[in-house]
Design an enzyme around this catalytic site. Sequence first.
Site, mmCIF file in Angstrom:
data_model
loop_
_atom_site.group_PDB
_atom_site.id
_atom_site.type_symbol
_atom_site.label_atom_id
_atom_site.label_comp_id
_atom_site.label_asym_id
_atom_site.label_seq_id
_atom_site.Cartn_x
_atom_site.Cartn_y
_atom_site.Cartn_z
ATOM 1 N N CYS A 109 45.672 -14.500 -18.548
ATOM 2 C CA CYS A 109 46.658 -15.095 -17.650
ATOM 3 C C CYS A 109 46.414 -16.603 -17.496
ATOM 4 O O CYS A 109 46.710 -17.350 -18.411
ATOM 5 C CB CYS A 109 46.656 -14.351 -16.315
ATOM 6 S SG CYS A 109 48.239 -14.482 -15.475
ATOM 7 N N HIS B 70 47.087 -8.771 -17.822
ATOM 8 C CA HIS B 70 45.735 -8.488 -17.320
ATOM 9 C C HIS B 70 45.201 -7.189 -17.909
ATOM 10 O O HIS B 70 45.347 -6.121 -17.298
ATOM 11 C CB HIS B 70 45.762 -8.367 -15.790
ATOM 12 C CG HIS B 70 45.986 -9.667 -15.104
ATOM 13 N ND1 HIS B 70 44.955 -10.486 -14.700
ATOM 14 C CD2 HIS B 70 47.125 -10.313 -14.774
ATOM 15 C CE1 HIS B 70 45.449 -11.579 -14.136
ATOM 16 N NE2 HIS B 70 46.763 -11.498 -14.167
ATOM 17 N N GLU C 259 42.305 -6.093 -17.951
ATOM 18 C CA GLU C 259 41.205 -5.500 -17.171
ATOM 19 C C GLU C 259 41.678 -4.359 -16.277
ATOM 20 O O GLU C 259 40.897 -3.474 -15.922
ATOM 21 C CB GLU C 259 40.476 -6.574 -16.349
ATOM 22 C CG GLU C 259 41.244 -7.182 -15.175
ATOM 23 C CD GLU C 259 42.093 -8.391 -15.547
ATOM 24 O OE1 GLU C 259 42.503 -8.487 -16.718
ATOM 25 O OE2 GLU C 259 42.368 -9.221 -14.658
HETATM 26 N N1 GLN Z 1 48.885 -19.125 -11.657
HETATM 27 C C1 GLN Z 1 49.361 -18.635 -12.914
HETATM 28 C C2 GLN Z 1 50.770 -18.075 -12.838
HETATM 29 O O1 GLN Z 1 51.252 -17.778 -11.766
HETATM 30 C C3 GLN Z 1 48.412 -17.576 -13.462
HETATM 31 C C4 GLN Z 1 48.428 -16.321 -12.672
HETATM 32 C C5 GLN Z 1 47.277 -15.409 -12.986
HETATM 33 O O2 GLN Z 1 46.308 -15.816 -13.625
HETATM 34 N N2 GLN Z 1 47.327 -14.185 -12.528
HETATM 35 O O3 GLN Z 1 51.399 -17.906 -13.839
#
Ligand code: GLN
Length: 551
Positions: free
Chosen positions: A381, A507, A509
Amino acid sequence: MTKHIFVTGGVVSSLGKGLNSASIGLLLESRGLKVNLQKFDPYVNVDPGTMSPFEHGEVYVTEDGAETDLDLGHYERFTNAVVNKNCNFTTGSIYYSVITKERRGEYLGKTVQIVPHITNEIKECIRKVTTPDVDVVIHEIGGIVGDIESQPFLEAIRQFGLDVGRHNVLYVHLTLVPYLRAADEVKTKPTQHAVSLLRQAGMQPDVLICRCEKPLSQELKAKIALFCNVEKEAVIDEKDVKPYLYEIPILLKKQGLDNIIINKLGLKTDGGNLQEWERMLERLKNPKYSTEIAVVGKYIAHRSAYESLYEAIIHGGIANEASVEVRRVEAEEVESKGAEACLGGVKGILVPGGFGERGIEGKIASARYAREKKIPYLGICLGLQCATIEFARNACGLKEANSTEFDKNTSHPVISLLEEQKGIKEMGGTMRLGAQDCLLETGTKTYAAYGQDKISERHRHRYEFNNDYRELFSSHGMISSGFSPSGKLVEAMELRDHPWFVCVQFHPEFKSKPIRPHPLFREFIQAALTFEREGKPTHTERPLQASATRG
Ligand code: GLN
């Protein structure tokens, strides 16, 4: 008839109610039963989505896009239950619903009160996860008995036992039995008081799980049983099992907890075993290899801020028969001390998700260090977003490149707000959330990890790679390896001329389990081991494990 287990806690918080609920779930599954799990959190926030990870640890994202308490991660890692938005409610969400109904006039002019309206709402939430296909639902009540804010939940679960019949519910109470070094004595009084509070709330626990430093003697168990009015064999001790949390179910099973629950609830069981879990534990405890990777984040001081991530790293180790040491690096320290000082010697670098500007330049510097030194890199992310900013600046020559999250007026917005996010003002539950399909490009390392071209992963973000830069990036060696089904959103990227530099917008994980390590973590740790072994980066191809391939 679905049965219910209510797990409460006493004496102190952080005794591991979530892990124990998950462990009970696993034990019941190992006896052939189908389980679901649910958590009630007594705080007033509607969900943890807008809370700082320093406050309440990781925000766990479910398949259906709910932002939930991290204990739901334990539930999914230990059991086959797939949790959803009905599996986590807070005081805030309960009141929100009741007040919304009141405003709509649904209470027909009645005085709306904690009992029965709030307690009825809580019972309604309990029924939402009570589906005919589930044999047992385990409901965890956050906080501890005696907390003001826990009271409506205790009252609701007391009533629920009466509603469905006491023989259909089981109350499990987790408590602390401390050892006082100065007195050289193990003390049962705090447990007696906690159980007394529970009884004042109208519930007699059926099972006591006593957290302790050392196993309890039979004599102590008998004393606790007598004073707390619990059968002696239902007084279970649970010594600290760190670092092997996955051992908890084994400890409980050794004391016959699965049989106690099955007998007390009159459950019919059929087949099942714990062998897969035990094999996993063997691998975890007897690693053949070891390696060290760095996690560069901004909530490093708070262990549970990256709960699922650290667990997934352990899973990647299990898949490779390796123990993985994690160097936790504060992104801001990379800014002040430099990448070499913070990351020198690690065999892999992982930059996880995050929000806000603090530490961003440190994460960008870490991605650069991994790219230039050819150290395996997994960007998740924000970790993808930082790697692309770095690549734009230092490989494509776009010195001003940034994300519009950090610089609204950047001349090179390589990361920009998702189209669907424009105009959204409310903070809670409004990100791009939950499971989304993704199509992988064959011939990429991302594809090689999964061994299939269509995958589904969970998201939680507002920003996304800007397609205007796709061609430029590709011509300089960073290719897009995964796309949303429409082809519009880049979901995964990787470096062509690097042993293993893979970034994903989702994600992974959240979907990794100890007995089914996530393919990206498996491959990342494998790349780290190769780097460790050969001192230089070479990516070895090896047959894909069908069991670890996920869709
Ligand atoms: N802040 C970034 C976004 O909103 C990454 C979000 C995250 O890592 N979950 O896209």
